[in-house]
Design a protein around this motif. Structure first.
Motif, PDB file in Angstrom:
ATOM      1  N   LEU A  32       0.746  -0.633  -0.350  1.00  0.00           N
ATOM      2  CA  LEU A  32       0.111  -0.114   0.183  1.00  0.00           C
ATOM      3  C   LEU A  32       1.367   1.346   0.055  1.00  0.00           C
ATOM      4  O   LEU A  32       0.783   2.622  -1.083  1.00  0.00           O
ATOM      5  N   GLY A  33       1.992   1.508   0.668  1.00  0.00           N
ATOM      6  CA  GLY A  33       2.651   2.325   0.584  1.00  0.00           C
ATOM      7  C   GLY A  33       3.562   3.149  -0.677  1.00  0.00           C
ATOM      8  O   GLY A  33       4.099   3.298  -0.742  1.00  0.00           O
ATOM      9  N   TRP A  34       3.713   2.316  -1.322  1.00  0.00           N
ATOM     10  CA  TRP A  34       3.711   1.747  -2.703  1.00  0.00           C
ATOM     11  C   TRP A  34       3.010   2.563  -3.937  1.00  0.00           C
ATOM     12  O   TRP A  34       3.144   2.611  -5.128  1.00  0.00           O
ATOM     13  N   ARG A  35       1.564   2.511  -3.077  1.00  0.00           N
ATOM     14  CA  ARG A  35       0.331   3.009  -4.570  1.00  0.00           C
ATOM     15  C   ARG A  35      -0.081   4.415  -4.716  1.00  0.00           C
ATOM     16  O   ARG A  35       0.941   5.247  -3.443  1.00  0.00           O
ATOM     17  N   LEU A  36       0.370   4.900  -5.472  1.00  0.00           N
ATOM     18  CA  LEU A  36       0.550   6.381  -5.844  1.00  0.00           C
ATOM     19  C   LEU A  36      -0.890   6.643  -6.759  1.00  0.00           C
ATOM     20  O   LEU A  36      -1.098   6.477  -8.334  1.00  0.00           O
ATOM     21  N   PRO A  37      -1.901   6.909  -5.775  1.00  0.00           N
ATOM     22  CA  PRO A  37      -3.227   6.766  -6.437  1.00  0.00           C
ATOM     23  C   PRO A  37      -3.500   8.621  -7.725  1.00  0.00           C
ATOM     24  O   PRO A  37      -4.175   8.126  -8.949  1.00  0.00           O
ATOM     25  N   ALA A  38      -2.219   9.306  -7.526  1.00  0.00           N
ATOM     26  CA  ALA A  38      -2.620  10.262  -7.725  1.00  0.00           C
ATOM     27  C   ALA A  38      -1.924  10.403  -9.419  1.00  0.00           C
ATOM     28  O   ALA A  38      -1.866  11.325 -10.483  1.00  0.00           O
ATOM     29  N   ALA A  39      -0.721   9.656  -9.219  1.00  0.00           N
ATOM     30  CA  ALA A  39       0.493   9.023 -10.570  1.00  0.00           C
ATOM     31  C   ALA A  39      -0.569   9.043 -11.666  1.00  0.00           C
ATOM     32  O   ALA A  39      -1.128   7.690 -11.553  1.00  0.00           O
ATOM     33  N   THR A  40       0.144   9.385 -12.640  1.00  0.00           N
ATOM     34  CA  THR A  40       0.343   8.760 -14.395  1.00  0.00           C
ATOM     35  C   THR A  40       0.413   7.905 -14.286  1.00  0.00           C
ATOM     36  O   THR A  40       1.650   7.428 -14.369  1.00  0.00           O
ATOM     37  N   GLY A  63      28.509  -4.915 -21.115  1.00  0.00           N
ATOM     38  CA  GLY A  63      27.514  -5.778 -21.815  1.00  0.00           C
ATOM     39  C   GLY A  63      26.213  -4.971 -22.430  1.00  0.00           C
ATOM     40  O   GLY A  63      26.323  -4.597 -23.331  1.00  0.00           O
ATOM     41  N   ALA A  64      25.095  -6.156 -22.901  1.00  0.00           N
ATOM     42  CA  ALA A  64      24.120  -5.686 -23.934  1.00  0.00           C
ATOM     43  C   ALA A  64      23.916  -4.508 -22.935  1.00  0.00           C
ATOM     44  O   ALA A  64      22.720  -4.570 -21.999  1.00  0.00           O
ATOM     45  N   VAL A  65      22.924  -3.500 -23.424  1.00  0.00           N
ATOM     46  CA  VAL A  65      21.991  -3.005 -23.273  1.00  0.00           C
ATOM     47  C   VAL A  65      21.002  -2.939 -23.598  1.00  0.00           C
ATOM     48  O   VAL A  65      20.063  -3.138 -24.656  1.00  0.00           O
ATOM     49  N   ARG A  66      19.591  -2.924 -22.634  1.00  0.00           N
ATOM     50  CA  ARG A  66      18.836  -2.892 -23.020  1.00  0.00           C
ATOM     51  C   ARG A  66      18.050  -1.669 -23.167  1.00  0.00           C
ATOM     52  O   ARG A  66      18.170  -0.900 -22.217  1.00  0.00           O
ATOM     53  N   THR A  67      17.558  -0.968 -24.082  1.00  0.00           N
ATOM     54  CA  THR A  67      16.397   0.115 -24.654  1.00  0.00           C
ATOM     55  C   THR A  67      15.384   0.110 -23.810  1.00  0.00           C
ATOM     56  O   THR A  67      14.443  -1.069 -24.661  1.00  0.00           O
ATOM     57  N   LEU A  68      14.698   0.515 -23.468  1.00  0.00           N
ATOM     58  CA  LEU A  68      12.402   0.775 -22.780  1.00  0.00           C
ATOM     59  C   LEU A  68      12.603   1.626 -23.002  1.00  0.00           C
ATOM     60  O   LEU A  68      12.913   3.403 -22.736  1.00  0.00           O
ATOM     61  N   ALA A  69      11.323   2.048 -23.392  1.00  0.00           N
ATOM     62  CA  ALA A  69      10.191   3.617 -23.440  1.00  0.00           C
ATOM     63  C   ALA A  69       9.381   3.174 -22.941  1.00  0.00           C
ATOM     64  O   ALA A  69       8.504   2.016 -23.010  1.00  0.00           O
ATOM     65  N   PHE A  70       8.893   3.990 -22.226  1.00  0.00           N
ATOM     66  CA  PHE A  70       7.308   4.155 -21.220  1.00  0.00           C
ATOM     67  C   PHE A  70       7.284   5.400 -21.880  1.00  0.00           C
ATOM     68  O   PHE A  70       7.159   6.292 -22.023  1.00  0.00           O
ATOM     69  N   THR A  71       5.129   5.022 -21.512  1.00  0.00           N
ATOM     70  CA  THR A  71       4.942   6.695 -22.130  1.00  0.00           C
ATOM     71  C   THR A  71       3.117   6.417 -21.672  1.00  0.00           C
ATOM     72  O   THR A  71       2.292   5.742 -21.044  1.00  0.00           O
ATOM     73  N   CYS A  72       3.455   7.996 -21.524  1.00  0.00           N
ATOM     74  CA  CYS A  72       1.272   8.225 -20.973  1.00  0.00           C
ATOM     75  C   CYS A  72       1.314   9.192 -21.582  1.00  0.00           C
ATOM     76  O   CYS A  72       2.557   9.969 -22.690  1.00  0.00           O
ATOM     77  N   PRO A  73      -0.116  10.110 -21.453  1.00  0.00           N
ATOM     78  CA  PRO A  73      -0.659  10.847 -22.570  1.00  0.00           C
ATOM     79  C   PRO A  73       1.015  12.151 -22.340  1.00  0.00           C
ATOM     80  O   PRO A  73      -0.158  13.218 -23.275  1.00  0.00           O
ATOM     81  N   VAL A 146       4.320  10.698 -12.301  1.00  0.00           N
ATOM     82  CA  VAL A 146       4.810   9.583 -13.641  1.00  0.00           C
ATOM     83  C   VAL A 146       4.974   8.410 -12.992  1.00  0.00           C
ATOM     84  O   VAL A 146       5.837   8.814 -12.040  1.00  0.00           O
ATOM     85  N   VAL A 147       4.380   7.280 -12.850  1.00  0.00           N
ATOM     86  CA  VAL A 147       5.199   5.857 -11.995  1.00  0.00           C
ATOM     87  C   VAL A 147       5.157   5.216 -14.065  1.00  0.00           C
ATOM     88  O   VAL A 147       4.349   5.055 -14.520  1.00  0.00           O
ATOM     89  N   THR A 148       6.437   4.101 -13.847  1.00  0.00           N
ATOM     90  CA  THR A 148       6.662   2.926 -15.289  1.00  0.00           C
ATOM     91  C   THR A 148       5.699   1.732 -14.289  1.00  0.00           C
ATOM     92  O   THR A 148       5.836   1.401 -13.328  1.00  0.00           O
ATOM     93  N   SER A 149       5.399   1.745 -15.423  1.00  0.00           N
ATOM     94  CA  SER A 149       4.738  -0.223 -15.494  1.00  0.00           C
ATOM     95  C   SER A 149       6.305  -1.049 -14.801  1.00  0.00           C
ATOM     96  O   SER A 149       7.102   0.566 -14.442  1.00  0.00           O
ATOM     97  N   TRP A 150       5.534  -1.897 -14.202  1.00  0.00           N
ATOM     98  CA  TRP A 150       6.743  -2.749 -13.687  1.00  0.00           C
ATOM     99  C   TRP A 150       7.735  -3.400 -14.475  1.00  0.00           C
ATOM    100  O   TRP A 150       6.741  -3.762 -15.429  1.00  0.00           O
ATOM    101  N   VAL A 151       9.118  -3.150 -14.335  1.00  0.00           N
ATOM    102  CA  VAL A 151       9.833  -3.812 -15.395  1.00  0.00           C
ATOM    103  C   VAL A 151      10.468  -4.939 -14.368  1.00  0.00           C
ATOM    104  O   VAL A 151      11.528  -4.238 -13.702  1.00  0.00           O
ATOM    105  N   ARG A 152      11.466  -6.249 -15.275  1.00  0.00           N
ATOM    106  CA  ARG A 152      11.804  -6.722 -14.607  1.00  0.00           C
ATOM    107  C   ARG A 152      13.520  -6.479 -15.335  1.00  0.00           C
ATOM    108  O   ARG A 152      13.926  -6.425 -16.334  1.00  0.00           O
ATOM    109  N   VAL A 153      14.389  -5.834 -14.320  1.00  0.00           N
ATOM    110  CA  VAL A 153      15.961  -6.005 -14.954  1.00  0.00           C
ATOM    111  C   VAL A 153      16.924  -6.879 -14.775  1.00  0.00           C
ATOM    112  O   VAL A 153      16.758  -7.682 -14.160  1.00  0.00           O
TER     113      VAL A 153
END
Length: 153
Positions: A32-40, A63-73, A146-153
């Motif tokens: 519950l502490g990780w919830r950010l209800p007002a975040a996009t 080593g290998a570089v992983r590239t990610l992009a996260f988008t919101c409005p 703004v909060v990103t979705s969870w990803v495994r790194v």
């Protein structure tokens, strides 16, 4: 007996007969502490391995570089993840540029303690992120987040 009294009796019975274990309560409170209800929420819109996001730096020896992009409005977060072993280096930028701080959410890191200020131009670098599920929280100085979705790194 009304509904409130009935529910209080049921709650008391479960407290005595089948109490919730302490570690389950602690995990629930932490979640519950990780919830950010007002975040996009910014969701993954691009993922590839081996490339570098234009305008960000790559660590060629990591080593290998992983590239990610996260988008919101109202924002795009471009992220590179490099490294293996105990830690990953996460560097990237937020577009459009914002005066903000970025915090890593990870189960093995203390909440709101591993983070940096976003540099002018929207760049940031998080050098010691343990492997596992992570999410980034951008807290802009204007009060929005703004909060990103969870990803495994």
């Amino acid at each position: 007996m009304n509904d409130d009294e009935l529910m209080a009796g049921v709650r008391d019975a479960f407290t005595v007969l089948d109490p919730v274990p302490g570690d389950v309560l602690a995990a629930a409170r932490a979640a519950l502490g990780w919830r950010l209800p007002a975040a996009t929420l910014a969701e993954v819109s691009l993922e590839r391995t081996g490339g570098a996001v234009r305008g960000t730096r790559a660590a060629p020896s990591a080593g290998a570089v992983r590239t990610l992009a996260f988008t919101c409005p109202d924002a795009t977060i471009e992220l590179e993840v490099a490294g293996t072993g105990r830690f990953r280096e996460m560097s990237g930028r937020i577009v459009p540029t914002a005066v903000a701080s970025v915090v890593v959410r990870h189960r093995d890191l203390p909440p709101d303690r591993v983070g940096v200020r976003v540099e002018p131009g929207g760049l940031f670098c998080l050098p010691q992120v343990p492997p596992g599920l992570v999410s980034l929280v951008f807290r802009r100085d204007d009060g929005t987040s703004v909060v990103t979705s969870w990803v495994r790194v």
